[in-house]
Structures are given as C-alpha cells and as structure tokens.
Design a protein around this motif. Structure first.
Motif, PDB file in Angstrom:
ATOM      1  N   VAL A  84       0.855  -1.180   0.000  1.00 41.27           N
ATOM      2  CA  VAL A  84       0.000   0.000   0.000  1.00 41.27           C
ATOM      3  C   VAL A  84       0.894   1.234   0.000  1.00 41.27           C
ATOM      4  CG1 VAL A  84      -0.300   0.014   2.527  1.00 41.27           C
ATOM      5  CG2 VAL A  84      -1.958   1.195   1.070  1.00 41.27           C
ATOM      6  N   PHE A  85       0.605   2.142  -0.899  1.00 41.30           N
ATOM      7  CA  PHE A  85       1.309   3.424  -0.976  1.00 41.30           C
ATOM      8  C   PHE A  85       0.449   4.461  -0.257  1.00 41.30           C
ATOM      9  CE2 PHE A  85       2.975   1.053  -4.538  1.00 41.30           C
ATOM     10  CZ  PHE A  85       4.327   1.333  -4.462  1.00 41.30           C
ATOM     11  N   VAL A  86       1.125   5.361   0.466  1.00 38.61           N
ATOM     12  CA  VAL A  86       0.404   6.341   1.269  1.00 38.61           C
ATOM     13  C   VAL A  86       0.984   7.733   1.046  1.00 38.61           C
ATOM     14  CG1 VAL A  86      -0.378   6.952   3.587  1.00 38.61           C
ATOM     15  CG2 VAL A  86       0.072   4.558   3.035  1.00 38.61           C
ATOM     16  N   ALA A  87       0.098   8.708   0.980  1.00 37.71           N
ATOM     17  CA  ALA A  87       0.475  10.126   0.945  1.00 37.71           C
ATOM     18  C   ALA A  87      -0.473  10.861   1.891  1.00 37.71           C
ATOM     19  CB  ALA A  87       0.354  10.680  -0.469  1.00 37.71           C
ATOM     20  N   ALA A  88      -0.065  12.039   2.307  1.00 40.19           N
ATOM     21  CA  ALA A  88      -0.883  12.839   3.217  1.00 40.19           C
ATOM     22  C   ALA A  88      -1.329  14.115   2.514  1.00 40.19           C
ATOM     23  CB  ALA A  88      -0.096  13.176   4.474  1.00 40.19           C
ATOM     24  N   LEU A  89      -2.523  14.546   2.862  1.00 38.31           N
ATOM     25  CA  LEU A  89      -3.087  15.782   2.343  1.00 38.31           C
ATOM     26  C   LEU A  89      -3.484  16.614   3.556  1.00 38.31           C
ATOM     27  CD1 LEU A  89      -3.945  17.174  -0.325  1.00 38.31           C
ATOM     28  CD2 LEU A  89      -6.150  16.018  -0.083  1.00 38.31           C
ATOM     29  N   ALA A  90      -2.898  17.798   3.672  1.00 35.58           N
ATOM     30  CA  ALA A  90      -3.132  18.644   4.848  1.00 35.58           C
ATOM     31  C   ALA A  90      -4.405  19.466   4.693  1.00 35.58           C
ATOM     32  CB  ALA A  90      -1.949  19.576   5.071  1.00 35.58           C
ATOM     33  N   GLY A  91      -5.026  19.713   5.829  1.00 34.83           N
ATOM     34  CA  GLY A  91      -6.241  20.519   5.865  1.00 34.83           C
ATOM     35  C   GLY A  91      -5.953  21.998   6.006  1.00 34.83           C
ATOM     36  N   ASP A  92      -6.950  22.734   6.441  1.00 33.00           N
ATOM     37  CA  ASP A  92      -6.886  24.196   6.503  1.00 33.00           C
ATOM     38  C   ASP A  92      -6.496  24.734   7.876  1.00 33.00           C
ATOM     39  OD1 ASP A  92      -9.112  23.752   8.069  1.00 33.00           O
ATOM     40  OD2 ASP A  92     -10.528  24.616   6.640  1.00 33.00           O
ATOM     41  N   LEU A 113       1.710   6.363  -9.833  1.00 27.71           N
ATOM     42  CA  LEU A 113       2.117   4.983  -9.591  1.00 27.71           C
ATOM     43  C   LEU A 113       2.056   4.164 -10.877  1.00 27.71           C
ATOM     44  CD1 LEU A 113       0.392   4.438  -6.145  1.00 27.71           C
ATOM     45  CD2 LEU A 113       2.843   4.647  -6.582  1.00 27.71           C
ATOM     46  N   GLN A 114       1.069   4.408 -11.707  1.00 26.01           N
ATOM     47  CA  GLN A 114       0.972   3.696 -12.983  1.00 26.01           C
ATOM     48  C   GLN A 114       2.164   4.011 -13.882  1.00 26.01           C
ATOM     49  OE1 GLN A 114      -2.963   5.092 -14.077  1.00 26.01           O
ATOM     50  NE2 GLN A 114      -3.855   3.079 -13.641  1.00 26.01           N
ATOM     51  N   MET A 115       2.712   5.209 -13.724  1.00 23.91           N
ATOM     52  CA  MET A 115       3.879   5.616 -14.509  1.00 23.91           C
ATOM     53  C   MET A 115       5.199   5.180 -13.851  1.00 23.91           C
ATOM     54  SD  MET A 115       2.503   6.981 -17.111  1.00 23.91           S
ATOM     55  CE  MET A 115       3.908   7.711 -17.902  1.00 23.91           C
ATOM     56  N   GLY A 116       5.098   4.558 -12.676  1.00 28.50           N
ATOM     57  CA  GLY A 116       6.303   4.096 -11.984  1.00 28.50           C
ATOM     58  C   GLY A 116       6.947   5.150 -11.107  1.00 28.50           C
ATOM     59  N   SER A 117       6.277   6.263 -10.903  1.00 26.81           N
ATOM     60  CA  SER A 117       6.807   7.347 -10.083  1.00 26.81           C
ATOM     61  C   SER A 117       6.346   7.144  -8.643  1.00 26.81           C
ATOM     62  CB  SER A 117       6.325   8.688 -10.632  1.00 26.81           C
ATOM     63  OG  SER A 117       6.821   9.742  -9.854  1.00 26.81           O
ATOM     64  N   ILE A 118       7.205   6.511  -7.825  1.00 23.30           N
ATOM     65  CA  ILE A 118       6.811   6.151  -6.464  1.00 23.30           C
ATOM     66  C   ILE A 118       7.555   6.947  -5.402  1.00 23.30           C
ATOM     67  CG2 ILE A 118       6.118   3.818  -7.123  1.00 23.30           C
ATOM     68  CD1 ILE A 118       8.817   2.861  -6.022  1.00 23.30           C
ATOM     69  N   GLY A 119       8.481   7.783  -5.804  1.00 24.32           N
ATOM     70  CA  GLY A 119       9.359   8.473  -4.864  1.00 24.32           C
ATOM     71  C   GLY A 119       8.678   9.411  -3.880  1.00 24.32           C
ATOM     72  N   ASN A 120       7.488   9.889  -4.185  1.00 26.37           N
ATOM     73  CA  ASN A 120       6.802  10.834  -3.291  1.00 26.37           C
ATOM     74  C   ASN A 120       5.880  10.164  -2.278  1.00 26.37           C
ATOM     75  OD1 ASN A 120       7.955  13.081  -4.494  1.00 26.37           O
ATOM     76  ND2 ASN A 120       6.396  13.146  -6.080  1.00 26.37           N
ATOM     77  N   PHE A 121       5.888   8.831  -2.258  1.00 28.21           N
ATOM     78  CA  PHE A 121       4.947   8.107  -1.414  1.00 28.21           C
ATOM     79  C   PHE A 121       5.682   7.165  -0.472  1.00 28.21           C
ATOM     80  CE2 PHE A 121       3.136   8.509  -5.761  1.00 28.21           C
ATOM     81  CZ  PHE A 121       2.316   9.597  -5.501  1.00 28.21           C
ATOM     82  N   LEU A 122       5.068   6.907   0.676  1.00 25.67           N
ATOM     83  CA  LEU A 122       5.550   5.859   1.568  1.00 25.67           C
ATOM     84  C   LEU A 122       4.893   4.562   1.132  1.00 25.67           C
ATOM     85  CD1 LEU A 122       5.238   7.706   4.987  1.00 25.67           C
ATOM     86  CD2 LEU A 122       7.349   7.140   3.772  1.00 25.67           C
ATOM     87  N   ALA A 123       5.603   3.457   1.317  1.00 25.58           N
ATOM     88  CA  ALA A 123       5.060   2.152   0.965  1.00 25.58           C
ATOM     89  C   ALA A 123       5.147   1.234   2.178  1.00 25.58           C
ATOM     90  CB  ALA A 123       5.833   1.555  -0.208  1.00 25.58           C
ATOM     91  N   PHE A 124       4.103   0.436   2.372  1.00 32.53           N
ATOM     92  CA  PHE A 124       4.045  -0.497   3.498  1.00 32.53           C
ATOM     93  C   PHE A 124       3.582  -1.865   3.020  1.00 32.53           C
ATOM     94  CE2 PHE A 124       3.285   3.734   5.166  1.00 32.53           C
ATOM     95  CZ  PHE A 124       4.183   3.802   6.221  1.00 32.53           C
ATOM     96  N   ASP A 125       4.121  -2.911   3.665  1.00 31.74           N
ATOM     97  CA  ASP A 125       3.632  -4.254   3.384  1.00 31.74           C
ATOM     98  C   ASP A 125       2.392  -4.523   4.234  1.00 31.74           C
ATOM     99  OD1 ASP A 125       4.558  -4.922   5.967  1.00 31.74           O
ATOM    100  OD2 ASP A 125       6.328  -5.970   5.209  1.00 31.74           O
ATOM    101  N   GLY A 128       2.538  -3.825   7.912  1.00 34.14           N
ATOM    102  CA  GLY A 128       2.717  -2.438   8.337  1.00 34.14           C
ATOM    103  C   GLY A 128       4.149  -1.979   8.371  1.00 34.14           C
ATOM    104  N   ASN A 129       5.066  -2.773   7.828  1.00 36.40           N
ATOM    105  CA  ASN A 129       6.468  -2.383   7.766  1.00 36.40           C
ATOM    106  C   ASN A 129       6.722  -1.513   6.544  1.00 36.40           C
ATOM    107  OD1 ASN A 129       7.267  -4.026  10.035  1.00 36.40           O
ATOM    108  ND2 ASN A 129       6.963  -5.780   8.682  1.00 36.40           N
ATOM    109  N   ALA A 130       7.509  -0.459   6.720  1.00 41.89           N
ATOM    110  CA  ALA A 130       7.873   0.381   5.582  1.00 41.89           C
ATOM    111  C   ALA A 130       8.696  -0.443   4.613  1.00 41.89           C
ATOM    112  CB  ALA A 130       8.641   1.598   6.043  1.00 41.89           C
ATOM    113  N   VAL A 131       8.455  -0.231   3.334  1.00 42.11           N
ATOM    114  CA  VAL A 131       9.136  -0.979   2.279  1.00 42.11           C
ATOM    115  C   VAL A 131       9.882   0.026   1.417  1.00 42.11           C
ATOM    116  CG1 VAL A 131       8.814  -2.477   0.281  1.00 42.11           C
ATOM    117  CG2 VAL A 131       7.335  -2.742   2.272  1.00 42.11           C
ATOM    118  N   ASP A 132      11.148  -0.265   1.175  1.00 41.79           N
ATOM    119  CA  ASP A 132      11.964   0.571   0.289  1.00 41.79           C
ATOM    120  C   ASP A 132      11.959  -0.103  -1.079  1.00 41.79           C
ATOM    121  OD1 ASP A 132      13.678   2.444  -0.791  1.00 41.79           O
ATOM    122  OD2 ASP A 132      15.473   1.532   0.070  1.00 41.79           O
TER     123      ASP A 132
END
Length: 134
Positions: A84-92, A113-125, A128-132
């Motif tokens: 699972v890839f995760v990003a955050a969106l901040a509120g007001d 992600l479809q284009m293979g651009s994953i660098g801006n996201f965290l990934a977890f298995d 719940g472990n972070a995946v590089d």
C-alpha cells in the motif's frame, strides 16, 4: 523522524499542525507483459514484477487505528494487494480535507504509480512495515 512502520506514520500525521487526510493506493505485484524466464523466476521468488494499482481510498486520522484494521477493511472489498502506498493531504488548520477534495490528489497518485513514479509516497507491506522499493 524516520518512518519505519505504519504506526510511525500515524503518529507523525497526528503531530502535524494541520489536520491530515491520508491517501491510500493498494497495489498488486504482477508479472510484466511478456516476461522473460529471468523475470518469471524472480517473480516466483517474491522479487521484481510490476506494481499495479488495484484499490484506492482516503481516510481521516479519526478513521484509522492500526495496520491490521486497515488490512481487515481491505479484505471486505475482495481486492488482493501486496503493497500500500500512502500520501498525506493537509487541511486548513481546523479540519482535514474532505473526500471530495482528496479525489483529484488521489487520482494523481494513482496515475503517478501507474507511470512508476513512487518516490513521493511511503510504501508499506501487509504487516505495516515500511518498504523501500528500488
């Protein structure tokens, strides 16, 4: 703070000055189209392949607790996933963004992600472990 697992992510999101909405894209590892023997062998060992977005959702921090709850909820969809890839969106500053406000950023995340651009996201298995991902 280095985020080593999903628990760290939630703790860091709670520390942010603006309320957060987390964006999730669940991806399935698959063989690429027309794989060669080496690609097939690596994939069978649990290495390589391509990650294909399979499911996406956005949640406020109040809707999240731990990784096992997220996995249980995802099982109810019937959609299989590996990462699972995760990003955050901040509120007001007062409220987190709404689901409607998250639609565009979530769609951009899927497209990236479809284009293979994953660098801006965290990934977890699934544990719940972070995946590089290289």
């Amino acid at each position: 703070m280095a985020i080593a697992n999903y628990t760290d992510l939630l703790a860091e999101a709670h520390r942010q000055p603006d309320p957060q909405r987390l964006l999730f894209v669940f991806a399935k590892a698959e063989l690429p189209d027309h794989p060669d023997a080496q690609q097939r062998e690596r994939f069978e060992r649990g290495e390589g392949g391509v990650l294909t977005p399979a499911l996406c959702v956005d949640k406020t921090l109040d809707e999240l607790s731990d990784m096992s709850s997220l996995v249980k909820e995802s099982r109810r969809t019937g959609v299989e996933w590996d990462i699972v890839f995760v990003a955050a969106l901040a509120g007001d500053g007062v409220t987190p963004p709404t689901s409607e406000e998250a639609e565009g950023p979530l769609q951009h995340m899927v497209e990236a992600l479809q284009m293979g651009s994953i660098g801006n996201f965290l990934a977890f298995d699934r544990q719940g472990n972070a995946v590089d991902i290289q």
